[in-house]
Design a protein around this motif. Structure first.
Motif, PDB file in Angstrom:
ATOM      1  N   SER A 219      15.103  32.743  25.950  1.00  0.00           N
ATOM      2  CA  SER A 219      13.988  31.818  25.765  1.00  0.00           C
ATOM      3  C   SER A 219      14.168  30.564  26.622  1.00  0.00           C
ATOM      4  O   SER A 219      13.229  30.108  27.285  1.00  0.00           O
ATOM      5  CB  SER A 219      13.877  31.432  24.287  1.00  0.00           C
ATOM      6  OG  SER A 219      12.862  30.481  24.087  1.00  0.00           O
TER       7      SER A 219
ATOM      8  N   THR B 245      15.810  30.194  29.358  1.00  0.00           N
ATOM      9  CA  THR B 245      15.670  30.513  30.779  1.00  0.00           C
ATOM     10  C   THR B 245      14.204  30.465  31.196  1.00  0.00           C
ATOM     11  O   THR B 245      13.856  29.931  32.266  1.00  0.00           O
ATOM     12  CB  THR B 245      16.260  31.894  31.085  1.00  0.00           C
ATOM     13  OG1 THR B 245      17.650  31.897  30.720  1.00  0.00           O
ATOM     14  CG2 THR B 245      16.135  32.235  32.564  1.00  0.00           C
ATOM     15  N   THR B 246      13.329  31.015  30.372  1.00  0.00           N
ATOM     16  CA  THR B 246      11.906  30.997  30.707  1.00  0.00           C
ATOM     17  C   THR B 246      11.359  29.570  30.718  1.00  0.00           C
ATOM     18  O   THR B 246      10.437  29.253  31.473  1.00  0.00           O
ATOM     19  CB  THR B 246      11.093  31.846  29.715  1.00  0.00           C
ATOM     20  OG1 THR B 246      11.238  31.297  28.393  1.00  0.00           O
ATOM     21  CG2 THR B 246      11.569  33.286  29.700  1.00  0.00           C
ATOM     22  N   LYS B 247      11.932  28.687  29.883  1.00  0.00           N
ATOM     23  CA  LYS B 247      11.445  27.306  29.788  1.00  0.00           C
ATOM     24  C   LYS B 247      11.992  26.424  30.916  1.00  0.00           C
ATOM     25  O   LYS B 247      11.306  25.525  31.400  1.00  0.00           O
ATOM     26  CB  LYS B 247      11.833  26.700  28.439  1.00  0.00           C
ATOM     27  CG  LYS B 247      11.179  27.370  27.245  1.00  0.00           C
ATOM     28  CD  LYS B 247      11.718  26.777  25.945  1.00  0.00           C
ATOM     29  CE  LYS B 247      11.136  27.459  24.723  1.00  0.00           C
ATOM     30  NZ  LYS B 247      11.700  26.921  23.461  1.00  0.00           N
TER      31      LYS B 247
ATOM     32  N   SER C  51      10.563  31.850  38.685  1.00  0.00           N
ATOM     33  CA  SER C  51      10.649  32.252  37.284  1.00  0.00           C
ATOM     34  C   SER C  51      11.360  33.590  37.109  1.00  0.00           C
ATOM     35  O   SER C  51      12.265  33.725  36.279  1.00  0.00           O
ATOM     36  CB  SER C  51       9.251  32.315  36.659  1.00  0.00           C
ATOM     37  OG  SER C  51       8.426  33.207  37.383  1.00  0.00           O
TER      38      SER C  51
ATOM     39  N   MET D 131      15.436  34.471  35.664  1.00  0.00           N
ATOM     40  CA  MET D 131      15.816  35.460  34.648  1.00  0.00           C
ATOM     41  C   MET D 131      16.906  36.377  35.185  1.00  0.00           C
ATOM     42  O   MET D 131      17.843  36.729  34.463  1.00  0.00           O
ATOM     43  CB  MET D 131      14.590  36.267  34.228  1.00  0.00           C
ATOM     44  CG  MET D 131      14.859  37.220  33.060  1.00  0.00           C
ATOM     45  SD  MET D 131      15.485  36.384  31.573  1.00  0.00           S
ATOM     46  CE  MET D 131      14.014  35.515  31.041  1.00  0.00           C
TER      47      MET D 131
END
Length: 496
Positions: free
Chosen positions: A422, A424-426, A433, A437
């Motif tokens: 979570s 990492t996505t933020k 992006s 990941m």
């Protein structure tokens, strides 16, 4: 070639059919279930197959070298995901990547199932690394393709999918592992190959009806001259690699030990390059650069955590085989069964942690604090397993010590792993992006590259020092990270 929009892809997938989720989740759930059954069935046996004597059906490699090779193999699996993701994005799409990956994995397990000594073993490892790199990152991407961006079912769908992963990982050591240890290693590897075959059959027979257009197109395909240029570079690279191998292997420059060392360097060099490129890119804003700096200590904490967690299938597998009382309460325990504890505890505890974070709401720990808790429990898990040796009871160790150690590290995993995904996505820069990941998964590659060197210091005589040192370092880093959490939050620029 026609390009489909996100909504056209979603509309092509039956939206009701598997626990209220899109119908394609059935296909991907069981494809990944059998792929994980195949992978963990093989992995449960791998280290034993390598160091058992030839007279017992093994390869007769030294225990230390066997564990180092398994660690490097795990590192390469995670590194290969970068290549697999690129091939899917630029050339043939995620659906074909999953299919081709499954074939490579099955062939790798078939090679293992055929007695062929060390050369065939390395052939199988190459096939499985290629296959897992193609399948593992891309099957998860197809799951995401089935949902509209505003679909509230997405998180629940990924949770169901995650259960499939852990169910396959739980069953595999109990079945393929038991057969391999009790009867013949190659029979166990053969069962792993059959598992992957089942996954391929399910994927092939149901994808057209249930997955629609999900995964059929490359999201950023190579076009015209660009395709020719890439294939030319790829061909040149293969030729150069073949020449290097032709020179270094006969001269003795490339050995198993030098290869392990080289992969160990790459395990840290590749993520370092990722960080530098993203930070220096003109596409990265000042806020995003600050978040990248905040991500670095989280990445390093993840490396430390996975270094301990991944030793559950290497050092602790050896500990289960050599140091543990396997006749317990009238039952003979296979040393492979302990590999089922991690997924079992995740299945049992994941809903508890999901409820806990929701219940705490705004009072829950920050992302860096959750990471520090993950490190803390990982360190404690190694302190738990050193206690029997420290207490000096002598003889074989009660298997409940191993159970407690695995249980403790899973608590840490549930504090760190889903939170890391979570976060990492933020924290990822908008222009990077997907690559961020990939970078997150490289923390596991770096951890196993590190393990390939660490495990050389383990022996039964110094197990207390080994577990104690690594456990103490993890706990120390946990304390440092916890104290630094307020400062990291400033660099995260509003991400919580």
């Amino acid at each position: 070639m026609k390009t489909y929009t996100k909504q056209e892809v979603v509309d092509s997938v039956p939206q009701k059919g598997f626990f209220g989720q899109p119908g394609g989740l059935f296909t991907l759930f069981f494809t990944e279930f059998w792929e994980r059954f195949s992978y963990y069935g093989m992995k449960a046996l791998l280290v034993f197959y390598m160091y058992y004597e030839v007279s017992k059906g093994g390869l007769g490699i030294s225990e230390t070298l066997a564990i180092s090779i398994v660690s490097i193999y795990g590192s390469l699996v995670y590194m290969s995901g970068i290549v697999g993701g690129w091939l899917a994005d630029r050339i043939f799409g995620t659906s074909k990547a999953v299919f081709y990956g499954g074939i490579f994995i099955m062939l790798g397990h078939i090679v293992l199932a055929l007695p062929g000594g060390l050369p065939m073993f390395f052939v199988s490892m190459v096939l499985i690394v290629i296959g897992t790199g193609l399948l593992k990152p891309n099957v998860s991407s197809i799951v995401g393709d089935m949902y509209a961006e505003t679909d509230d079912r997405r998180d629940a769908g990924f949770s169901i999918f995650y259960m499939g992963i852990n169910m396959g990982a739980f069953i595999a050591p109990l079945t393929a592992g038991t057969i391999g240890m009790k009867y013949n290693f190659h029979l166990g590897f053969g069962l792993a190959a059959i598992g992957m075959l089942f996954g391929l059959i399910i994927f092939t027979l149901t994808k057209k009806k249930r997955l629609g257009l999900a995964g059929v197109q490359a999201t950023n395909p190579l076009l015209g001259d660009e395709r020719k240029k890439v294939f030319k570079q790829f061909s040149i690279g293969l030729i150069v690699l073949a020449i290097l191998l032709a020179i270094t292997i006969p001269t003795g420059w490339l050995t198993i030990k030098t290869f392990i060392a080289a992969v160990g360097i790459l395990g840290f060099l590749i993520p370092t390059m990722y960080f530098i490129v993203m930070y220096r890119s003109p596409k990265t804003s000042e806020v995003e650069k600050s978040r990248i700096l905040a991500f670095i200590p989280l990445f390093l904490a993840s490396v430390m955590f996975w270094s301990i967690q991944e030793q559950g299938s290497t050092i602790l597998a050896l500990y289960a085989d050599k140091r543990t009382q396997l006749d317990f309460m009238g039952i003979h325990i296979s040393p492979t069964w302990f590999q089922s504890l991690n997924p079992l505890f995740i299945i049992l505890l994941a809903p508890v942690f999901a409820w806990l974070w929701v219940k705490l709401g705004k009072r829950q720990p920050s992302i860096p604090q959750k990471f520090s808790l993950g490190l803390l429990f990982a360190g404690i898990s190694f302190l738990v397993i050193l206690l029997p040796g420290y207490l000096g009871n002598g003889g074989l160790v009660n298997p409940l010590w191993l159970v407690l150690s695995y249980f403790t590290v899973v608590i840490g995993e549930l504090c760190l792993s889903p939170v890391g995904l979570s976060a990492t996505t933020k924290l990822a820069p908008a222009a990077f992006s997907a690559q961020t990941m990939s970078l997150w998964f490289l923390s596991n590659a770096a951890a196993q590259a590190l393990n390939a060197q660490l495990v050389k210091f383990y022996s039964e005589d110094n197990e207390v020092i080994y577990f104690g040192t690594i456990g103490a370092v993890a706990i120390g880093l946990s304390v440092i990270l916890f104290l630094a959490s307020p400062y990291l939050k400033r660099f995260m620029k509003g991400v919580s």
